[in-house]
Structure formats: C-alpha cells, structure tokens
Scaffold this motif. Structure first.
Motif, PDB file in Angstrom:
ATOM      1  N   ASP A  11       0.917  -1.184  -0.066  1.00  0.00           N
ATOM      2  CA  ASP A  11      -0.113   0.055  -0.065  1.00  0.00           C
ATOM      3  C   ASP A  11       0.825   1.213  -0.137  1.00  0.00           C
ATOM      4  O   ASP A  11       0.605   2.245  -0.621  1.00  0.00           O
ATOM      5  CB  ASP A  11      -0.914   0.084   1.309  1.00  0.00           C
ATOM      6  N   GLU A  12       1.941   1.143   0.598  1.00  0.00           N
ATOM      7  CA  GLU A  12       2.845   2.340   0.769  1.00  0.00           C
ATOM      8  C   GLU A  12       3.651   2.605  -0.550  1.00  0.00           C
ATOM      9  O   GLU A  12       3.555   3.948  -0.960  1.00  0.00           O
ATOM     10  CB  GLU A  12       3.891   1.904   1.803  1.00  0.00           C
ATOM     11  N   ARG A  13       4.013   1.523  -1.150  1.00  0.00           N
ATOM     12  CA  ARG A  13       4.627   1.731  -2.284  1.00  0.00           C
ATOM     13  C   ARG A  13       3.582   2.204  -3.567  1.00  0.00           C
ATOM     14  O   ARG A  13       3.932   3.036  -4.263  1.00  0.00           O
ATOM     15  CB  ARG A  13       5.291   0.324  -2.927  1.00  0.00           C
ATOM     16  N   VAL A  14       2.272   1.619  -3.560  1.00  0.00           N
ATOM     17  CA  VAL A  14       1.159   1.987  -4.388  1.00  0.00           C
ATOM     18  C   VAL A  14       1.181   3.849  -4.134  1.00  0.00           C
ATOM     19  O   VAL A  14       1.146   4.489  -5.248  1.00  0.00           O
ATOM     20  CB  VAL A  14      -0.047   1.365  -4.250  1.00  0.00           C
ATOM     21  N   SER A  15       1.294   4.158  -3.035  1.00  0.00           N
ATOM     22  CA  SER A  15       0.786   5.470  -2.740  1.00  0.00           C
ATOM     23  C   SER A  15       1.893   6.546  -3.481  1.00  0.00           C
ATOM     24  O   SER A  15       1.667   7.622  -3.391  1.00  0.00           O
ATOM     25  CB  SER A  15       0.792   5.805  -1.203  1.00  0.00           C
ATOM     26  N   GLY A  16       3.049   5.928  -3.649  1.00  0.00           N
ATOM     27  CA  GLY A  16       4.271   6.843  -3.913  1.00  0.00           C
ATOM     28  C   GLY A  16       4.493   6.561  -5.428  1.00  0.00           C
ATOM     29  O   GLY A  16       5.266   7.186  -5.807  1.00  0.00           O
ATOM     30  N   CYS A  17       3.698   5.781  -6.184  1.00  0.00           N
ATOM     31  CA  CYS A  17       3.629   5.720  -7.641  1.00  0.00           C
ATOM     32  C   CYS A  17       3.600   6.947  -8.351  1.00  0.00           C
ATOM     33  O   CYS A  17       2.406   7.630  -8.265  1.00  0.00           O
ATOM     34  CB  CYS A  17       2.678   4.519  -8.247  1.00  0.00           C
ATOM     35  N   ARG A  18       4.404   7.278  -9.372  1.00  0.00           N
ATOM     36  CA  ARG A  18       4.430   8.015 -10.472  1.00  0.00           C
ATOM     37  C   ARG A  18       4.595   7.794 -11.750  1.00  0.00           C
ATOM     38  O   ARG A  18       5.164   8.527 -12.910  1.00  0.00           O
ATOM     39  CB  ARG A  18       5.432   9.287  -9.969  1.00  0.00           C
ATOM     40  N   ALA A  19       4.022   6.615 -12.141  1.00  0.00           N
ATOM     41  CA  ALA A  19       4.491   5.882 -13.571  1.00  0.00           C
ATOM     42  C   ALA A  19       3.726   6.478 -14.830  1.00  0.00           C
ATOM     43  O   ALA A  19       4.067   6.285 -15.861  1.00  0.00           O
ATOM     44  CB  ALA A  19       4.215   4.211 -13.455  1.00  0.00           C
ATOM     45  N   CYS A  20       2.515   7.049 -14.531  1.00  0.00           N
ATOM     46  CA  CYS A  20       1.680   7.480 -15.685  1.00  0.00           C
ATOM     47  C   CYS A  20       1.636   9.040 -15.502  1.00  0.00           C
ATOM     48  O   CYS A  20       0.952   9.546 -14.693  1.00  0.00           O
ATOM     49  CB  CYS A  20       0.252   6.771 -15.607  1.00  0.00           C
ATOM     50  N   PRO A  21       2.354   9.745 -16.503  1.00  0.00           N
ATOM     51  CA  PRO A  21       2.329  11.266 -16.208  1.00  0.00           C
ATOM     52  C   PRO A  21       1.087  11.771 -16.340  1.00  0.00           C
ATOM     53  O   PRO A  21       0.803  12.803 -15.520  1.00  0.00           O
ATOM     54  CB  PRO A  21       3.334  11.702 -17.642  1.00  0.00           C
ATOM     55  N   TYR A  43      -6.249  17.816  -0.231  1.00  0.00           N
ATOM     56  CA  TYR A  43      -6.680  16.742  -0.914  1.00  0.00           C
ATOM     57  C   TYR A  43      -5.329  15.696  -0.816  1.00  0.00           C
ATOM     58  O   TYR A  43      -4.304  16.067  -0.549  1.00  0.00           O
ATOM     59  CB  TYR A  43      -6.771  17.087  -2.533  1.00  0.00           C
ATOM     60  N   TRP A  44      -5.584  14.490  -0.890  1.00  0.00           N
ATOM     61  CA  TRP A  44      -4.633  13.172  -0.953  1.00  0.00           C
ATOM     62  C   TRP A  44      -3.872  13.492  -2.088  1.00  0.00           C
ATOM     63  O   TRP A  44      -2.693  13.525  -1.899  1.00  0.00           O
ATOM     64  CB  TRP A  44      -5.458  12.050  -0.697  1.00  0.00           C
ATOM     65  N   GLY A  45      -4.449  13.559  -3.097  1.00  0.00           N
ATOM     66  CA  GLY A  45      -3.689  13.879  -4.454  1.00  0.00           C
ATOM     67  C   GLY A  45      -2.668  12.950  -4.856  1.00  0.00           C
ATOM     68  O   GLY A  45      -1.816  13.113  -5.598  1.00  0.00           O
ATOM     69  N   ARG A  46      -2.834  11.463  -4.476  1.00  0.00           N
ATOM     70  CA  ARG A  46      -1.763  10.517  -4.643  1.00  0.00           C
ATOM     71  C   ARG A  46      -2.604   9.257  -5.198  1.00  0.00           C
ATOM     72  O   ARG A  46      -3.852   9.193  -5.210  1.00  0.00           O
ATOM     73  CB  ARG A  46      -0.804  10.149  -3.491  1.00  0.00           C
ATOM     74  N   PRO A  47      -1.666   8.167  -5.520  1.00  0.00           N
ATOM     75  CA  PRO A  47      -2.504   6.933  -6.051  1.00  0.00           C
ATOM     76  C   PRO A  47      -3.191   6.389  -4.745  1.00  0.00           C
ATOM     77  O   PRO A  47      -2.762   6.576  -3.396  1.00  0.00           O
ATOM     78  CB  PRO A  47      -1.424   6.158  -6.229  1.00  0.00           C
ATOM     79  N   VAL A  48      -4.430   5.787  -4.810  1.00  0.00           N
ATOM     80  CA  VAL A  48      -5.245   5.374  -3.736  1.00  0.00           C
ATOM     81  C   VAL A  48      -4.908   3.994  -3.417  1.00  0.00           C
ATOM     82  O   VAL A  48      -5.266   3.160  -4.457  1.00  0.00           O
ATOM     83  CB  VAL A  48      -6.598   5.606  -3.734  1.00  0.00           C
ATOM     84  N   PRO A  49      -4.398   3.682  -2.318  1.00  0.00           N
ATOM     85  CA  PRO A  49      -4.171   2.108  -2.198  1.00  0.00           C
ATOM     86  C   PRO A  49      -5.516   1.070  -1.740  1.00  0.00           C
ATOM     87  O   PRO A  49      -6.653   1.915  -1.540  1.00  0.00           O
ATOM     88  CB  PRO A  49      -3.205   2.097  -0.807  1.00  0.00           C
ATOM     89  N   GLY A  50      -5.293  -0.168  -1.692  1.00  0.00           N
ATOM     90  CA  GLY A  50      -6.561  -0.723  -1.329  1.00  0.00           C
ATOM     91  C   GLY A  50      -7.075  -0.801   0.238  1.00  0.00           C
ATOM     92  O   GLY A  50      -6.078  -0.022   0.979  1.00  0.00           O
ATOM     93  N   PHE A  51      -8.019  -0.965   0.442  1.00  0.00           N
ATOM     94  CA  PHE A  51      -8.585  -0.774   1.903  1.00  0.00           C
ATOM     95  C   PHE A  51      -9.435  -1.947   2.345  1.00  0.00           C
ATOM     96  O   PHE A  51      -9.918  -2.598   1.568  1.00  0.00           O
ATOM     97  CB  PHE A  51      -9.336   0.574   1.813  1.00  0.00           C
ATOM     98  N   GLY A  52      -8.770  -2.539   3.589  1.00  0.00           N
ATOM     99  CA  GLY A  52      -9.578  -3.543   4.275  1.00  0.00           C
ATOM    100  C   GLY A  52      -8.630  -4.528   4.819  1.00  0.00           C
ATOM    101  O   GLY A  52      -7.355  -4.470   4.759  1.00  0.00           O
ATOM    102  N   PRO A  53      -9.064  -5.571   5.443  1.00  0.00           N
ATOM    103  CA  PRO A  53      -8.028  -6.504   6.145  1.00  0.00           C
ATOM    104  C   PRO A  53      -7.001  -7.279   5.356  1.00  0.00           C
ATOM    105  O   PRO A  53      -7.417  -7.651   4.410  1.00  0.00           O
ATOM    106  CB  PRO A  53      -8.897  -7.184   7.195  1.00  0.00           C
ATOM    107  N   GLY A  70     -12.104   9.528  -3.711  1.00  0.00           N
ATOM    108  CA  GLY A  70     -10.622   8.666  -3.225  1.00  0.00           C
ATOM    109  C   GLY A  70      -9.324   9.887  -3.408  1.00  0.00           C
ATOM    110  O   GLY A  70      -8.495   9.845  -2.419  1.00  0.00           O
ATOM    111  N   ASN A  71      -9.515  10.531  -4.496  1.00  0.00           N
ATOM    112  CA  ASN A  71      -8.443  11.524  -4.619  1.00  0.00           C
ATOM    113  C   ASN A  71      -8.377  12.435  -3.629  1.00  0.00           C
ATOM    114  O   ASN A  71      -7.181  12.992  -3.462  1.00  0.00           O
ATOM    115  CB  ASN A  71      -8.476  11.966  -6.110  1.00  0.00           C
ATOM    116  N   ARG A  72      -9.474  12.753  -2.827  1.00  0.00           N
ATOM    117  CA  ARG A  72      -9.446  13.790  -2.058  1.00  0.00           C
ATOM    118  C   ARG A  72      -9.218  13.078  -0.412  1.00  0.00           C
ATOM    119  O   ARG A  72      -8.382  13.791   0.370  1.00  0.00           O
ATOM    120  CB  ARG A  72     -10.957  14.251  -1.880  1.00  0.00           C
ATOM    121  N   THR A  73      -9.809  11.649  -0.396  1.00  0.00           N
ATOM    122  CA  THR A  73      -9.758  11.335   1.075  1.00  0.00           C
ATOM    123  C   THR A  73      -8.642  10.184   1.216  1.00  0.00           C
ATOM    124  O   THR A  73      -8.345  10.206   2.273  1.00  0.00           O
ATOM    125  CB  THR A  73     -11.159  10.775   1.445  1.00  0.00           C
ATOM    126  N   GLY A  74      -8.196   9.753   0.100  1.00  0.00           N
ATOM    127  CA  GLY A  74      -7.132   8.649   0.217  1.00  0.00           C
ATOM    128  C   GLY A  74      -7.782   7.499   0.651  1.00  0.00           C
ATOM    129  O   GLY A  74      -6.648   6.498   0.727  1.00  0.00           O
TER     130      GLY A  74
END
Length: 260
Positions: A11-21, A43-53, A70-74
């Motif tokens: 999830d942390e790695r997803v949140s830092g992705c910048r692969a698609c300009p 706003y969160w303004g980053r990739p949104v990771p999955g959510f749940g156990p 999701g782009n606002r709340t994360g």
C-alpha cells in the motif's frame, strides 16, 4: 504477521507511484484547484491504495478513484456518491461496521472484505487509457498474491474492472477460461488454481489449512456503483446487496439476515 506487513508495504509503495504522467498531472491539479464544496480539505492527490484487512476472503474491485472522492480522502470509494451506495450495501449485508464512508479517520471497519481498483489514480473523465490500465496491473497482481492464502471470492464492479482484472487473476495464479468470460451483472465464474508447481514454494510458508495454492476463486460480476447506474436504476440497492450477499456466502463470511 509477515503477510500483514507485506500488504502494508505494498500500500505504501502504491501511494508513491508516479508511473503515468497524465494521471500524475491530473490528480495533482485536482488536489490544487479542489472543488468549492471541499475548499477546506487538504486533498490526498496521490494513488489510492486498497482498503481492508490483510486476511480478507472477499475482494471488491472497482475502476479508479474519483477526483473528489478517493483522490481527496485517500481511501477507496470514500467521500463520493458511488461510495455512499457501496458502503451502505456492505453495511446492510453485514460486511462493514457503518453505512457511511466520509474520511480515513471516520472509524469505518470492513469485515473480511478488501476494496481495491485496477487503476489507483483518479483519471480525467473517469476514463483511464488501456496503457494506464496495463501499467497499473502489477499492483493488482501483487495484491492478489498477498491475499491468496485467504481469498475465496471477488466481486468486480463494471466491465472496465472485469477486463482489467482477468489478466491479473491469471498472473496471480488462477486459470482464466478461454475465451475469456464476458462481463454481465450476476455473472459467476469459478477460476481454478493453476498447478501447484509454480506457487507452492512461496505459499507453503503461509499455508494454514492445506496449500493456499489450491484455492479456487469465485468471481462475480456486478454493474458499477456509478451515479449514472444508480440514478437510472440500472443498478438498484437490492441488486447490489444480492451480489454482495452471494459473494460473501461463497467466501465463507457471515452475513446479516435480510431485513424485513
């Protein structure tokens, strides 16, 4: 514990992705300009990771985060009309602790369910390109592999998610029939596990009830919870609850009895 840490790390790695300009530019532009109703929000303004156990037995796959959701709340499906419909249904079926999802710190807990998407960034006009979809696929494959020891059923919301997810299931170790099954609301397909040889070595350490490599996956299609579908009643709350209930039962999750 290791699996938990692995999914958190993903999830942390997803949140830092910048692969698609194009998606990076759009999600950050939206986060700067905001919508008047949310002017006070950061706003969160980053990739949104999955959510749940991390030991979910049911996975819900959408399309992509909404620009002001999701782009606002994360958090997936949090803070927009689509999420209002989805979380209310999850709560009524007994899979969520509350019927609303407004922010990451609102106390919402999911029971045995994880929510993700094949594209983790908000796309312009809610339309990722095929290239963006394919670039994002390895994240979904990694998530499926980490969930594999416990995962029993998946609900895919909409045809885009269905097309994006089928190759990911194949890469994560399940056999997708050929020709590929078509999307429809109420579709149900059993994906058998691929031969143990490829996944036994990595899964043996996680096995707790036989080899997780042998788990078939029950795949369900459901119309997307988009405003267009819910306003026109192409997808009603009853239809959504019906698919979620059937999928939860296939996943071995307890559900709340029908109300009334």
């Amino acid at each position: 514990m290791g699996m938990n840490n692995s999914l958190a790390a993903l999830d942390e790695r997803v949140s830092g992705c910048r692969a698609c300009p194009r998606l990076v530019d759009w999600r950050e532009e939206v986060a700067r300009t905001k919508r008047a109703a949310f002017a006070e929000w950061t706003y969160w303004g980053r990739p949104v990771p999955g959510f749940g156990p991390p030991d979910a037995s049911l996975l819900v796959i959408g399309l992509a985060p909404a620009a002001h959701g999701g782009n606002r709340t994360g958090r997936m499906f949090t803070g927009d009309r689509s999420g209002d419909v989805l979380y209310e249904a999850l709560h009524e079926v007994g899979l969520a602790s509350q019927p609303t999802s407004v922010s990451v710190d609102d106390g919402l807990t999911l029971y045995g369910v994880r929510i993700t998407a094949p594209v983790h960034c908000a796309p312009p006009a809610n339309k990722p390109t095929p290239e963006e979809r394919d670039t994002c696929r390895p994240w979904l494959v990694s998530e499926l592999k980490l969930l594999r020891p416990t995962l029993r059923a998946v609900v895919v919301l909409g045809a885009f998610g269905w097309q994006a997810a089928l190759p990911a299931f194949a890469e994560a170790g399940w056999t997708v029939p050929r020709p590929r099954p078509a999307f429809s609301h109420g579709a149900r397909i059993t994906l058998e596990s691929q031969s143990q040889s490829q996944s036994q070595s990595q899964s043996q350490s996680q096995s707790h009830s036989g080899s997780p490599a042998n788990n078939p996956l029950e795949l369900f299609g459901c119309f997307h919870v988009s405003q267009r579908n819910t306003f026109t009643r192409r997808l009603t709350p009853e239809m959504l609850r019906g698919v979620l209930r059937t999928a939860a039962e296939a996943a071995g999750l307890p559900t709340r009895p029908y109300a009334g």
